[in-house]
Each structure stands twice: as structure tokens, then as C-alpha cells.
Design an enzyme around this catalytic site. Structure first.
Site, PDB file in Angstrom:
ATOM      1  N   ASP A  52       9.000  17.515 -38.794  1.00 39.87           N
ATOM      2  CA  ASP A  52       8.999  18.371 -37.608  1.00 39.87           C
ATOM      3  C   ASP A  52       7.686  19.115 -37.464  1.00 39.87           C
ATOM      4  OD1 ASP A  52      11.594  17.619 -37.009  1.00 39.87           O
ATOM      5  OD2 ASP A  52      12.488  19.326 -38.072  1.00 39.87           O
ATOM      6  N   TYR A 113      11.551  15.975 -50.998  1.00 41.43           N
ATOM      7  CA  TYR A 113      11.001  17.156 -50.340  1.00 41.43           C
ATOM      8  C   TYR A 113      10.980  18.341 -51.304  1.00 41.43           C
ATOM      9  CZ  TYR A 113      11.447  15.119 -45.624  1.00 41.43           C
ATOM     10  OH  TYR A 113      11.311  14.349 -44.500  1.00 41.43           O
TER      11      TYR A 113
END
Length: 245
Positions: A52, A113
Site C-alpha cells: 500500500d 513482513y
């Protein structure tokens, strides 16, 4: 037509995200522009993992098809020139030929992540971590992270309007760490839903701060209702650290 993988690392602060978007600059747009300038041809990239706006990556990949590119030894030399064209906050790490059927998204077996948090004011972390100056119980954070390994349906942690066929993910690793002067949530899975890592992080922070109990956290998972989870952590703390094949 020959296929190539291109590995990139980037700081996402100045970009609308990984994929090309109308009226907004993206990582893909900048890489396609650099390839076009250097090789004097049009390129259409496919990405391995969408990030994002404002999210960073230590390792992300694209693939593209092209004819008449140099062999692998020459490509190593071309990386320097491509990086000279790219903005300072994007770097190409590798560019290499793969099998014609290789797919950087569908062939990936896991993504990893890390979400970084700092608790004491630090100007040099401001754009790479989330400032959270509240008391945290690391044991509760660890309990919450371990609980996630018992589940495979993460409907509660997918943002609304996520266009997916199912909400099932296999989490291989879920843990909270201390790295230098930051608290880090580290998670690895075969796939992630839109907003999932930030949803997991924000909701676990509520448990670690004593705003919800571990039992509440379990109910949020099992209710499969994204309105019960919290997504209110900013993008700059999130890094895609690895994509494995």
C-alpha cells in the site's frame, strides 16, 4: 518470449503503492520508466506482492517478458545504469532470466513482513516505524502472536471490499521481537489479505496495552468480522522483507 525477474527494494514514503495507479506515482511506474529509457522499449511488469501507499520493501519482485535483452552477465552491468535512472528511494538488486512459465506472484511459496514500533521519541525513525509511547506487555503480545498459528481463516483482518475468493492463509511464523531500539512484529505466511498485517498488528497492540484481553482477541479472530478488528497503525512501520520461491 524470454521472461525475467527483477528484484527491487524501496522506501514507499513518496509513492501511492506498488502497482500502477491512475493519477498517482507508484513503484511499478518508476521501474517501467527506467526500463523504457535504458532499453528503449515498452515493458509491462507483473508484481509479486502489492504494498500500500507508504509501505516499504526490502525485497519485492516483478516479472516481465522481453526479447533481445543481454545475457545474465551483461544484465549485471545494466543494473548500475538502471539504478542511475531510478529515484534515490528505489533500487534494483537483481535482474535475471527465468523459465518462460515462471510467475513472480503465483510461484511464491511465502511472503514475510515486519512491522516496526518505537516507544521513545526518535526523529530518525519517524518515517520507518510507528511511534507508540504506551506501556506494552510483551508476554501478552507473544501470546496473541502464537494464537494466530492455530487459525487459517483471517476474515477479521481483511479490509472491506477485498476482492479475493477466500480468506484462508497459512501463517508459518508469528512473533514479537526486540530489534535494537524497536519492537517488531514478524510474520510469514503463504499469502496475505489486503490490510492483514496492519490489522493483526493494531489489534495485538490493543491486547499488549491492556485494552482488550487475550480472550477478546480470540473472539475477534473467530467472529470473522473485520469491524471488530483494529487497523489503525500507519503504513510507514510496515516492511515487506522477503518473498520466497
Amino acid at each position: 518470449m524470454p521472461r525475467y525477474f527483477i528484484e527491487v527494494s524501496y522506501k514507499g514514503t513518496n509513492y501511492s503503492g506498488f502497482q500502477v495507479q491512475q493519477n498517482a506515482n507508484s513503484i511499478q511506474q518508476e521501474v517501467e520508466r527506467a526500463l523504457k529509457i535504458f532499453f528503449k522499449a515498452e515493458f509491462e511488469l507483473t508484481g509479486s506482492s502489492r504494498t500500500d501507499a507508504g509501505v516499504h520493501a526490502l525485497k519485492n519482485l516483478f516479472h516481465f517478458d522481453a526479447e533481445n535483452l543481454p545475457d545474465d552477465n551483461a544484465l549485471e552491468k545494466d543494473i548500475y545504469n538502471l539504478n542511475a535512472i531510478l529515484p534515490a528511494d528505489i533500487v534494483i538488486k537483481r535482474l535475471y532470466k527465468v523459465a518462460d512459465t515462471a510467475h513472480c506472484r503465483f510461484d511464491a511459496i511465502s511472503r514475510e513482513y515486519k512491522y516496526f514500533i518505537y516507544q521513545h521519541k526518535e526523529p530518525f525513525l519517524e518515517d520507518r516505524a510507528f511511534y507508540f509511547p504506551y506501556k506494552l506487555d510483551m508476554d501478552k503480545l507473544g501470546q496473541a502472536a502464537a494464537i494466530l498459528l492455530q487459525y487459517d481463516d483471517f476474515t477479521s483482518f481483511a479490509k472491506r471490499n477485498s476482492q479475493v475468493n477466500n480468506f484462508r492463509c497459512k501463517i508459518f511464523k508469528s512473533e514479537w521481537l526486540i530489534e535494537e531500539n524497536t519492537i517488531v512484529y514478524n510474520v510469514q505466511a503463504n499469502r496475505f489479505l489486503r490490510g492483514m498485517v496492519r490489522g493483526l498488528t493494531a489489534t495485538m497492540l490493543k491486547a499488549g496495552a491492556g485494552r482488550i484481553s487475550i480472550e477478546d482477541f480470540i473472539r475477534i479472530i473467530e467472529n470473522k468480522d473485520a469491524t471488530k478488528a483494529d487497523f489503525a497503525v500507519p503504513p510507514q512501520g510496515l516492511f515487506l522483507v522477503n518473498v520466497r520461491y
